[in-house]
Design a protein around this motif. Structure first.
Motif, mmCIF file in Angstrom:
data_model
loop_
_atom_site.group_PDB
_atom_site.id
_atom_site.type_symbol
_atom_site.label_atom_id
_atom_site.label_comp_id
_atom_site.label_asym_id
_atom_site.label_seq_id
_atom_site.Cartn_x
_atom_site.Cartn_y
_atom_site.Cartn_z
ATOM 1 N N ARG A 1 0.805 -1.098 0.083
ATOM 2 C CA ARG A 1 -0.062 0.057 0.089
ATOM 3 C C ARG A 1 0.941 1.336 0.068
ATOM 4 O O ARG A 1 2.020 1.207 0.558
ATOM 5 C CB ARG A 1 -0.784 0.064 1.320
ATOM 6 C CG ARG A 1 -2.006 -1.153 1.225
ATOM 7 C CD ARG A 1 -2.638 -1.016 2.667
ATOM 8 N NE ARG A 1 -3.848 -2.080 2.851
ATOM 9 C CZ ARG A 1 -3.780 -2.943 3.328
ATOM 10 N NH1 ARG A 1 -2.743 -3.451 4.004
ATOM 11 N NH2 ARG A 1 -4.995 -3.875 3.417
ATOM 12 N N PRO A 2 0.193 2.003 -0.637
ATOM 13 C CA PRO A 2 1.311 3.519 -0.612
ATOM 14 C C PRO A 2 1.248 4.320 0.877
ATOM 15 O O PRO A 2 0.004 3.950 1.418
ATOM 16 C CB PRO A 2 0.404 4.680 -1.551
ATOM 17 C CG PRO A 2 -0.823 3.888 -1.711
ATOM 18 C CD PRO A 2 -0.684 2.268 -1.474
ATOM 19 N N ALA A 3 2.188 4.706 1.229
ATOM 20 C CA ALA A 3 2.108 5.555 2.663
ATOM 21 C C ALA A 3 2.818 6.879 2.445
ATOM 22 O O ALA A 3 3.670 7.109 1.264
ATOM 23 C CB ALA A 3 2.769 4.644 3.538
ATOM 24 N N ARG A 4 2.991 7.770 3.278
ATOM 25 C CA ARG A 4 3.551 8.879 3.222
ATOM 26 C C ARG A 4 4.167 9.040 4.748
ATOM 27 O O ARG A 4 3.731 8.646 5.636
ATOM 28 C CB ARG A 4 2.804 9.898 2.995
ATOM 29 C CG ARG A 4 1.612 10.609 3.920
ATOM 30 C CD ARG A 4 0.660 11.568 3.557
ATOM 31 N NE ARG A 4 -0.016 11.772 4.648
ATOM 32 C CZ ARG A 4 0.012 12.661 5.586
ATOM 33 N NH1 ARG A 4 1.240 13.192 5.806
ATOM 34 N NH2 ARG A 4 -1.003 13.016 6.552
ATOM 35 N N VAL A 5 5.463 9.964 4.829
ATOM 36 C CA VAL A 5 5.992 9.854 6.214
ATOM 37 C C VAL A 5 5.392 11.133 6.664
ATOM 38 O O VAL A 5 5.008 12.269 6.235
ATOM 39 C CB VAL A 5 7.642 10.685 5.639
ATOM 40 C CG1 VAL A 5 8.138 11.037 6.959
ATOM 41 C CG2 VAL A 5 8.391 9.643 5.080
ATOM 42 N N ARG B 1 7.120 -5.996 3.886
ATOM 43 C CA ARG B 1 8.338 -4.835 4.062
ATOM 44 C C ARG B 1 7.488 -3.558 4.428
ATOM 45 O O ARG B 1 6.467 -3.067 4.007
ATOM 46 C CB ARG B 1 9.152 -4.890 2.891
ATOM 47 C CG ARG B 1 9.945 -6.108 2.891
ATOM 48 C CD ARG B 1 10.745 -5.867 1.540
ATOM 49 N NE ARG B 1 11.518 -7.138 1.354
ATOM 50 C CZ ARG B 1 12.779 -6.756 0.254
ATOM 51 N NH1 ARG B 1 12.927 -6.073 -0.365
ATOM 52 N NH2 ARG B 1 13.327 -8.069 0.091
ATOM 53 N N ILE B 2 8.393 -2.789 4.813
ATOM 54 C CA ILE B 2 8.325 -1.132 5.000
ATOM 55 C C ILE B 2 9.607 -0.790 4.048
ATOM 56 O O ILE B 2 10.599 -1.035 4.489
ATOM 57 C CB ILE B 2 8.272 -0.606 6.289
ATOM 58 C CG1 ILE B 2 7.242 -1.213 7.297
ATOM 59 C CG2 ILE B 2 8.313 0.708 6.254
ATOM 60 C CD1 ILE B 2 7.404 -0.886 8.683
ATOM 61 N N VAL B 3 9.176 0.121 3.072
ATOM 62 C CA VAL B 3 10.186 0.737 2.231
ATOM 63 C C VAL B 3 10.000 2.240 2.391
ATOM 64 O O VAL B 3 9.042 3.055 1.962
ATOM 65 C CB VAL B 3 9.920 0.455 0.870
ATOM 66 C CG1 VAL B 3 11.048 1.053 -0.073
ATOM 67 C CG2 VAL B 3 10.128 -1.233 0.766
ATOM 68 N N VAL B 4 10.981 3.097 2.691
ATOM 69 C CA VAL B 4 10.931 4.168 3.012
ATOM 70 C C VAL B 4 12.330 4.928 2.609
ATOM 71 O O VAL B 4 13.293 4.536 3.300
ATOM 72 C CB VAL B 4 10.571 4.818 4.422
ATOM 73 C CG1 VAL B 4 11.548 4.117 5.614
ATOM 74 C CG2 VAL B 4 10.626 6.457 4.778
ATOM 75 N N GLY B 5 12.617 5.855 1.700
ATOM 76 C CA GLY B 5 13.725 6.386 1.224
ATOM 77 C C GLY B 5 14.518 5.152 0.561
ATOM 78 O O GLY B 5 14.083 4.334 -0.087
ATOM 79 N N ASP B 6 15.885 4.906 1.138
ATOM 80 C CA ASP B 6 16.620 3.793 0.719
ATOM 81 C C ASP B 6 16.519 2.808 1.520
ATOM 82 O O ASP B 6 17.204 1.993 1.624
ATOM 83 C CB ASP B 6 18.186 4.495 0.708
ATOM 84 C CG ASP B 6 18.181 5.791 -0.583
ATOM 85 O OD1 ASP B 6 17.632 5.534 -1.541
ATOM 86 O OD2 ASP B 6 19.264 6.371 -0.396
ATOM 87 N N LEU B 7 15.658 2.739 2.815
ATOM 88 C CA LEU B 7 15.613 1.745 3.678
ATOM 89 C C LEU B 7 14.672 0.731 3.281
ATOM 90 O O LEU B 7 13.301 1.243 3.094
ATOM 91 C CB LEU B 7 15.315 2.413 5.017
ATOM 92 C CG LEU B 7 15.373 1.480 6.248
ATOM 93 C CD1 LEU B 7 16.601 0.914 6.593
ATOM 94 C CD2 LEU B 7 14.937 2.425 7.623
ATOM 95 N N ALA B 8 14.703 -0.362 3.456
ATOM 96 C CA ALA B 8 13.745 -1.530 3.261
ATOM 97 C C ALA B 8 13.663 -2.237 4.735
ATOM 98 O O ALA B 8 14.786 -2.653 4.993
ATOM 99 C CB ALA B 8 13.897 -2.172 2.126
ATOM 100 N N VAL B 9 12.679 -2.446 5.331
ATOM 101 C CA VAL B 9 12.660 -3.148 6.672
ATOM 102 C C VAL B 9 11.902 -4.541 6.553
ATOM 103 O O VAL B 9 10.779 -4.308 6.097
ATOM 104 C CB VAL B 9 12.109 -2.222 7.666
ATOM 105 C CG1 VAL B 9 12.079 -2.855 8.854
ATOM 106 C CG2 VAL B 9 13.104 -1.189 7.700
ATOM 107 N N SER B 10 12.187 -5.556 7.256
ATOM 108 C CA SER B 10 11.359 -6.791 6.956
ATOM 109 C C SER B 10 11.257 -7.371 8.506
ATOM 110 O O SER B 10 12.245 -6.976 9.241
ATOM 111 C CB SER B 10 11.951 -7.816 6.060
ATOM 112 O OG SER B 10 13.100 -8.225 6.343
#
Length: 331
Positions: free
Chosen positions: A69-73, A134-143
């Motif tokens: 899903r799209p997200a925003r900071v 995952r969470i992808v924000v900027g250059d960071l991907a988190v699982s």
């Protein structure tokens, strides 16, 4: 504590990733194989590279394991990045937290502290994605390499609290002064203030009057989580976890006031509090009050959370304890 540099970056949910997280001292909740396979199917091919592992709250498992899903900071801090996610039920919030941040029920906690600068500063509104594991924000991907349950396990639906423990919590909050003298930065003090009104409702054993104070507290105070909200979150979660028969009505009444009156992050935390999902620091105090862990360090850890949040949450828990005692005890 081991950091992400010490842990090979494997796919979230794999046996090796869970084993490494367990050896790092992180409680794990294995995902069903079927869910893990469904997550893999929803992940975009362009995101097949391994991600930074984290220990995720089961309070955000549906978001992480669902479709992308799209997200925003919402905001970035040295110890946290908070994202607002668009869902069919409306916006929800998830956080990427460093290991020295408060362990919030909507968070994925990295195995690295904030002084390692694992989080990148991004402007509010920057695009992100949540889902597909995952969470992808900027250059960071988190699982999620491990899972933890933000609803503390207590001995019974209506647990008995240690009287000495309750006294210890009250002393830590109020010291030798009267309860009526307690105040929090950003909240009006004195006999006409909302905290005094809340204490008065507790003394009268009037749950409805305590609920009415929420109209004065929700959204009150500065910051991402206003102190008034934290008091109410601590009270709501305490009533739910201590088994007050009117807990759902109280929590629902408070949450109904939040739309348009407070921050999106604070509103999300109040929604988790409705379900008894709390920070790790709050949970530790409850577990200390039932004799399952040392109470003194737990109280100190909660009170040290944020500039006002920890003290406000502790006040809410103390309020819930008193309401349970005064409004459910046979007379």
């Amino acid at each position: 504590m081991r950091t992400i540099d010490d842990i090979p970056r494997r796919a979230a949910g794999s046996p090796n990733a869970r084993g490494q997280a367990a050896r790092a001292g992180v409680p794990t909740i294995p995902l069903p194989r079927e869910s893990a396979q469904a997550t893999a199917r929803t992940a975009a091919a362009s995101r097949a590279a391994s991600a930074v592992p984290a220990s995720a709250s089961t309070g955000v498992a549906e978001l992480l394991r669902g479709p992308v899903r799209p997200a925003r900071v919402l905001t970035t801090l040295p110890a946290a990045v908070y994202l607002q996610v668009a869902t069919e039920r409306g916006p929800e919030v998830v956080g990427v937290l460093t290991s020295d941040s408060a362990r919030l029920p909507l968070g994925c906690v990295l195995f690295r502290p904030s002084n390692g600068r694992p989080l990148v500063a991004l402007p509010a509104g920057a695009p992100a994605e949540v889902g597909g594991g995952r969470i992808v924000v900027g250059d960071l991907a988190v699982s999620a390499a491990a899972w933890w349950d933000p609803r503390p396990k207590l001995p019974s639906p209506r647990p008995a609290l240690l009287p000495e423990g309750v006294r210890q919590l009250r002393t830590a909050l109020y010291g030798d002064g009267p309860h009526s003298a307690f105040n929090l930065p950003g909240l009006p003090g004195g006999p006409g203030g909302p905290l005094a009104a809340l204490r008065g409702a507790v003394r009268r054993a009037d749950l409805d009057a305590a609920l009415r104070t929420a109209t004065r507290l929700v959204g009150l105070g500065p910051g991402l989580t206003p102190a008034g909200d934290d008091v109410m979150a601590g009270t709501m979660a305490g009533l739910v976890l201590l088994g007050h028969p009117a807990a759902d009505r109280f929590a629902g009444g408070v949450y109904a006031l939040t739309a348009g009156r407070t921050t999106e992050l604070s509103r999300a935390l109040l929604r988790h509090a409705m379900a008894g999902r709390v920070s790790g620091e709050y949970a530790a105090v409850l577990q200390g009050l039932v004799g399952e862990r040392p109470l003194g360090p737990a109280i100190a850890g909660l009170l040290a959370t944020g500039s006002t949040s920890g003290r406000a949450l502790a006040l809410g828990l103390s309020t819930a304890i008193d309401l349970v005692d005064r409004t459910t005890r046979p007379r």
